[in-house]
Design a protein around this motif. Sequence first.
Motif, short mmCIF file in Angstrom:
data_model
loop_
_atom_site.label_atom_id
_atom_site.label_comp_id
_atom_site.label_asym_id
_atom_site.label_seq_id
_atom_site.Cartn_x
_atom_site.Cartn_y
_atom_site.Cartn_z
N PHE A 1 -1.23 6.76 5.41
CA PHE A 1 -2.24 6.73 6.46
C PHE A 1 -2.78 5.30 6.61
CE2 PHE A 1 -6.58 7.38 8.01
CZ PHE A 1 -6.29 8.07 9.17
N ALA A 2 -3.09 4.66 5.49
CA ALA A 2 -3.56 3.28 5.53
C ALA A 2 -2.49 2.36 6.12
CB ALA A 2 -3.94 2.82 4.13
N THR B 1 3.99 14.31 5.03
CA THR B 1 3.05 14.07 3.95
C THR B 1 2.53 12.66 4.09
OG1 THR B 1 2.86 13.77 1.58
CG2 THR B 1 5.01 13.44 2.52
N SER B 2 1.31 12.40 3.56
CA SER B 2 0.74 11.09 3.79
C SER B 2 0.66 10.26 2.51
CB SER B 2 -0.64 11.20 4.43
OG SER B 2 -1.53 11.80 3.55
N GLU B 3 1.25 10.72 1.43
CA GLU B 3 1.26 9.89 0.22
C GLU B 3 2.69 9.52 -0.14
OE1 GLU B 3 -0.76 8.36 -1.84
OE2 GLU B 3 -2.54 8.90 -0.71
N GLU B 4 2.88 8.26 -0.45
CA GLU B 4 4.20 7.83 -0.91
C GLU B 4 4.23 7.95 -2.42
OE1 GLU B 4 7.04 3.88 -0.72
OE2 GLU B 4 5.01 3.88 0.08
N LYS B 5 5.33 8.47 -2.98
CA LYS B 5 5.40 8.61 -4.43
C LYS B 5 5.75 7.27 -5.06
CE LYS B 5 6.40 13.46 -4.41
NZ LYS B 5 6.98 13.76 -3.10
N ILE C 1 0.83 -1.20 0.00
CA ILE C 1 0.00 0.00 0.00
C ILE C 1 0.86 1.25 0.00
CG2 ILE C 1 -1.64 1.32 1.38
CD1 ILE C 1 -2.96 -1.24 2.12
N ARG C 2 0.46 2.25 -0.81
CA ARG C 2 1.25 3.47 -0.95
C ARG C 2 0.78 4.58 -0.04
NH1 ARG C 2 6.02 2.80 -3.65
NH2 ARG C 2 5.73 1.05 -5.03
N ASN C 3 -0.51 4.54 0.35
CA ASN C 3 -1.02 5.60 1.21
C ASN C 3 -0.52 5.36 2.62
OD1 ASN C 3 -2.63 7.06 3.02
ND2 ASN C 3 -4.16 7.34 1.42
#
Lengths: 178, 117
Positions: free
Chosen positions: A12-13, A61-65, A8-10
Amino acid sequence: MAIAIVRIRNLFAVTMLTGIYSLLAASLFVLLDAPDVALTEAAVGAGIAIILMLGTLALTTSEEKVHKKPQNLLALVVVFITGAGLIYGTLDMPHFGDPEAPAHQHVSPRYTQESVDEIGIPNMVTSVLASYRALDTLGEAVVIFVAMVGVIMVIGGGVKRRWRDRGRVLPDGKRDKP
Amino acid sequence: MDWLGLYNYWVVVILMMAGFYIVIAQGNLVKKIVGLNIFQTSVFIFFISLAKLDGGSAPVYVEGITEYSNPLPHVLILTAIVVGVALTAMGLALVVRVHELYGSIEEDEIHEQDGSD
């Protein structure tokens, strides 16, 4: 669960899944006759660690590129070789729950049979933690103290620096730096 | 079926390798710390499963029970969990600091910025 965390990339999840994973580990510890460890894991692993991670995500930040990386295959090969080596190593290990295992031979009978008379506490984990191995617990406290000092130095210093960069307030109400 | 008694070690190895893979293959710093956590938890499970005794009960004294699981690994893991959280806090603080300096928590972007300086 762990594999979902890999994919998973997000972030937060990922953090939430880590919390569920800690909770699962805690219930596993209950099944393995370790209620004290389960309590600690549930409170500390699933509680404090998740709060720390959420705080970090709020500050960053909460998104992984997403990017393709060539070393992924190499990493996979290294992981598989290491895993195979470890599994080969387990072939000589004592079986699960085996009363003849070396772990149950040396100090364990003393702790389980005599600690109630010697220390007077029915919970053996507590007597070992606070009496027989109290020095370890002191070391643990030192580690926490050092980590706390480190966190304050790393982040607290940043706050002060931001104040300094903003500049001093001059007598006419303006700042000496933009 | 002699080897079936070793399955607890294999679960530990699988979890450990998942954590190890995250740490070495993923570029995101927060995710690396999550991987470190998974690795740690697998070690905890390893120790606690070593402490388990067939027919033993939880190590709290009860009249009439003589077989208990080994309390020593439990104590060590209690210590290790707390130390692990201290370590997580320290690592996350470093991530926040890196984000302050570079505006990114991706490893390759940080390397790029270092190269262009």
